[in-house]
Design a protein around this motif. Sequence first.
Motif, mmCIF file in Angstrom:
data_model
loop_
_atom_site.group_PDB
_atom_site.id
_atom_site.type_symbol
_atom_site.label_atom_id
_atom_site.label_comp_id
_atom_site.label_asym_id
_atom_site.label_seq_id
_atom_site.Cartn_x
_atom_site.Cartn_y
_atom_site.Cartn_z
ATOM 1 N N VAL A 226 -14.058 2.270 -32.312
ATOM 2 C CA VAL A 226 -13.285 1.039 -32.088
ATOM 3 C C VAL A 226 -11.990 1.386 -31.358
ATOM 4 N N ILE A 227 -11.459 0.408 -30.650
ATOM 5 C CA ILE A 227 -10.140 0.530 -30.023
ATOM 6 C C ILE A 227 -9.129 -0.003 -31.032
ATOM 7 N N ARG A 228 -8.331 0.872 -31.581
ATOM 8 C CA ARG A 228 -7.465 0.505 -32.694
ATOM 9 C C ARG A 228 -6.263 -0.335 -32.247
ATOM 10 N N ASP A 229 -5.818 -0.166 -31.012
ATOM 11 C CA ASP A 229 -4.656 -0.911 -30.517
ATOM 12 C C ASP A 229 -5.086 -2.238 -29.911
ATOM 13 N N GLU A 230 -4.196 -3.200 -29.937
ATOM 14 C CA GLU A 230 -4.437 -4.501 -29.323
ATOM 15 C C GLU A 230 -4.262 -4.358 -27.815
ATOM 16 N N LEU A 231 -5.331 -4.469 -27.063
ATOM 17 C CA LEU A 231 -5.269 -4.209 -25.616
ATOM 18 C C LEU A 231 -4.344 -5.175 -24.894
ATOM 19 N N ILE A 232 -4.402 -6.464 -25.238
ATOM 20 C CA ILE A 232 -3.579 -7.423 -24.500
ATOM 21 C C ILE A 232 -2.094 -7.210 -24.799
ATOM 22 N N GLU A 233 -1.760 -6.599 -25.945
ATOM 23 C CA GLU A 233 -0.360 -6.297 -26.237
ATOM 24 C C GLU A 233 0.138 -5.162 -25.358
ATOM 25 N N GLU A 234 -0.736 -4.239 -25.011
ATOM 26 C CA GLU A 234 -0.350 -3.140 -24.132
ATOM 27 C C GLU A 234 -0.170 -3.607 -22.697
ATOM 28 N N GLY A 235 -0.810 -4.729 -22.322
ATOM 29 C CA GLY A 235 -0.647 -5.286 -20.992
ATOM 30 C C GLY A 235 -1.467 -4.561 -19.942
ATOM 31 N N GLN A 395 -24.276 5.114 -30.140
ATOM 32 C CA GLN A 395 -25.058 6.100 -29.393
ATOM 33 C C GLN A 395 -24.421 6.440 -28.050
ATOM 34 N N GLN A 396 -23.749 5.477 -27.415
ATOM 35 C CA GLN A 396 -23.140 5.712 -26.104
ATOM 36 C C GLN A 396 -21.658 6.048 -26.195
ATOM 37 N N GLY A 397 -21.093 6.042 -27.403
ATOM 38 C CA GLY A 397 -19.667 6.327 -27.547
ATOM 39 C C GLY A 397 -18.796 5.288 -26.864
ATOM 40 N N LEU A 398 -19.179 4.014 -26.957
ATOM 41 C CA LEU A 398 -18.457 2.922 -26.297
ATOM 42 C C LEU A 398 -17.619 2.182 -27.338
ATOM 43 N N PRO A 399 -16.303 2.333 -27.314
ATOM 44 C CA PRO A 399 -15.466 1.704 -28.354
ATOM 45 C C PRO A 399 -15.522 0.179 -28.297
ATOM 46 N N VAL A 400 -15.522 -0.436 -29.476
ATOM 47 C CA VAL A 400 -15.521 -1.895 -29.582
ATOM 48 C C VAL A 400 -14.081 -2.365 -29.653
ATOM 49 N N ALA A 401 -13.705 -3.291 -28.761
ATOM 50 C CA ALA A 401 -12.333 -3.797 -28.717
ATOM 51 C C ALA A 401 -12.188 -5.102 -29.484
ATOM 52 N N TYR A 402 -13.121 -6.048 -29.250
ATOM 53 C CA TYR A 402 -12.999 -7.371 -29.861
ATOM 54 C C TYR A 402 -14.365 -7.855 -30.325
ATOM 55 N N LEU A 403 -14.319 -8.786 -31.266
ATOM 56 C CA LEU A 403 -15.510 -9.437 -31.791
ATOM 57 C C LEU A 403 -15.313 -10.944 -31.648
ATOM 58 N N ALA A 404 -16.216 -11.611 -30.916
ATOM 59 C CA ALA A 404 -16.130 -13.056 -30.691
ATOM 60 C C ALA A 404 -17.292 -13.730 -31.403
ATOM 61 N N ASP A 405 -16.986 -14.767 -32.189
ATOM 62 C CA ASP A 405 -18.024 -15.399 -32.994
ATOM 63 C C ASP A 405 -17.971 -16.924 -32.926
ATOM 64 N N GLY A 406 -17.713 -17.464 -31.752
ATOM 65 C CA GLY A 406 -17.703 -18.915 -31.587
ATOM 66 C C GLY A 406 -17.132 -19.306 -30.233
ATOM 67 N N GLN A 407 -17.045 -20.609 -29.983
ATOM 68 C CA GLN A 407 -16.586 -21.117 -28.694
ATOM 69 C C GLN A 407 -15.127 -21.558 -28.717
ATOM 70 N N ARG A 408 -14.516 -21.666 -29.867
ATOM 71 C CA ARG A 408 -13.161 -22.186 -29.949
ATOM 72 C C ARG A 408 -12.153 -21.210 -29.350
ATOM 73 N N ILE A 409 -11.257 -21.742 -28.534
ATOM 74 C CA ILE A 409 -10.215 -20.949 -27.874
ATOM 75 C C ILE A 409 -8.878 -21.305 -28.518
ATOM 76 N N PRO A 410 -8.128 -20.311 -28.998
ATOM 77 C CA PRO A 410 -8.377 -18.861 -29.020
ATOM 78 C C PRO A 410 -8.812 -18.374 -30.400
ATOM 79 N N SER A 414 -11.454 -11.752 -32.653
ATOM 80 C CA SER A 414 -10.655 -10.886 -33.510
ATOM 81 C C SER A 414 -10.789 -9.446 -33.042
ATOM 82 N N ARG A 415 -9.802 -8.651 -33.401
ATOM 83 C CA ARG A 415 -9.835 -7.240 -33.049
ATOM 84 C C ARG A 415 -10.875 -6.521 -33.907
ATOM 85 N N ALA A 416 -11.581 -5.571 -33.328
ATOM 86 C CA ALA A 416 -12.668 -4.878 -34.022
ATOM 87 C C ALA A 416 -12.116 -3.863 -35.017
ATOM 88 N N VAL A 417 -12.640 -3.926 -36.252
ATOM 89 C CA VAL A 417 -12.318 -2.958 -37.303
ATOM 90 C C VAL A 417 -13.641 -2.477 -37.891
#
Length: 453
Positions: A226-235, A395-410, A414-417
């Motif tokens: 997982v990507i532990r930091d909030e990507l959009i906060e880093e800009g 298997q591919q070592g691809l970190p998960v950044a976010y999890l989206a579970d619906g259409q509502r914005i925003p 949520s951030r992946a844990v």
Amino acid sequence: MKVKRFFAADMRQAMKLVRDELGADASIIANRRVVGGVELTAAVDYEAPRLTPPTPGLSQELKKTQERIVTARAQLEAGERSSSGPSVNRQLFGESLRQAAQDGSPEAQDFLDRLNNEMAQPAAAKIKPEPAPRVAEPEAESGSGLSAMRAEIAGLREMLEAQLGNMAWGQINQQQPRQASLWRRLTQLGLPAELSQKLLRLVADEPNTRQAWRMLLAHLSHSIPVIRDELIEEGGVIALVGPTGSGKTTTLGKLAARYVLKHGSQHVALVTMDTYRIGAHEQLRTLGRILNVPVRVVDEQNGLADVLKEFSGKRLVLLDTAGLQAQDPHLQGQLSQLAALGTNVSKLLVLAATSQYQVLKAAYHTYKVCGLDGCVITKVDESATLGEVLGLAMQQGLPVAYLADGQRIPDDISRAVGHQLVSRAVSLAGNESPPDQAMADVFAGILHNQRAG
């Protein structure tokens, strides 16, 4: 004895029909290719229960199948030998021929003389040239025969894998019920078979099933990158790539709205490279008007580098891309542009949790050329399992950044844990265990992948 014919599109489906109707102890007494698929003739002496240990009859049938594969392969290799070689197989004439000739047999002496003459003569001198049409026809027939033989070998291998998979699962289910229970639960999560196999090795020494299951979930949560930091906060510049319909534009809108609500609209800009779908950039423009952020389209007049330079003063630039077929030259050009930007752009692969594992794997291999930094899992609310996409990430070592579970914005992102992803996967799996046939297919798939690898 009960004998019945079965027709199916391929060997695996035919084997499933045999097992469903005649049971696991049915013997395959004949198989052949027919128009539209394969035909199996199966027989069984009695109606056996579905869960029985392997019987001697099944072992004998497997042995016969293996012998047929060896025989067919030998015939195939013999058919592929160069036609310029000797027409007499010298291995057929060994010491017994020489001994018969020494004992005075005129037939053996005649055979031995002809063999010696053939060995002494060049192969080219023995073969008389024939007109091209006469040679072409036997060659075509030979090629057709080899193709049919290859198809027969492939069918036999598939049948053997299905039978061995059924035997392997039957043995584990009867002799190791604890491990069989854990296998079922991991398969119920949707995890790939190879990954489940590795996880089970980690708890092989734990005798308590409940404790072993807890340990498995703990290992799983620590293994998910997982990507532990909030990507959009880093800009910086964040590009979303992925197949059509995976949810790139909706995810981009959620991230943009999330940032605007916290930091304001003056620091955000939206860019789209999707000029292929009708109205695609209009959707993003509408979102930009709602959020009060600028939107630019990358096209023939405005290159990607120019647009990003225009927004160099923004803290966060979100880049939407077009989802195209893997063979589309426009997609390759788009990925090349992103790859050329290097680490200046964070590339996130958007994967729908509703997709099959092979579809997810194909998407990863298509988009990895641009240099992926992580992934976003979408459509979790529409998915029956989460193990397929988590298995790919592991298997591919691809970190998960976010999890989206619906259409509502925003809201619906949520951030992946790690432990939260595992909990969600367990809740989606439900309480219905995979049937025995599904588990037998899992073991058959493992055997197939081992052979292919």
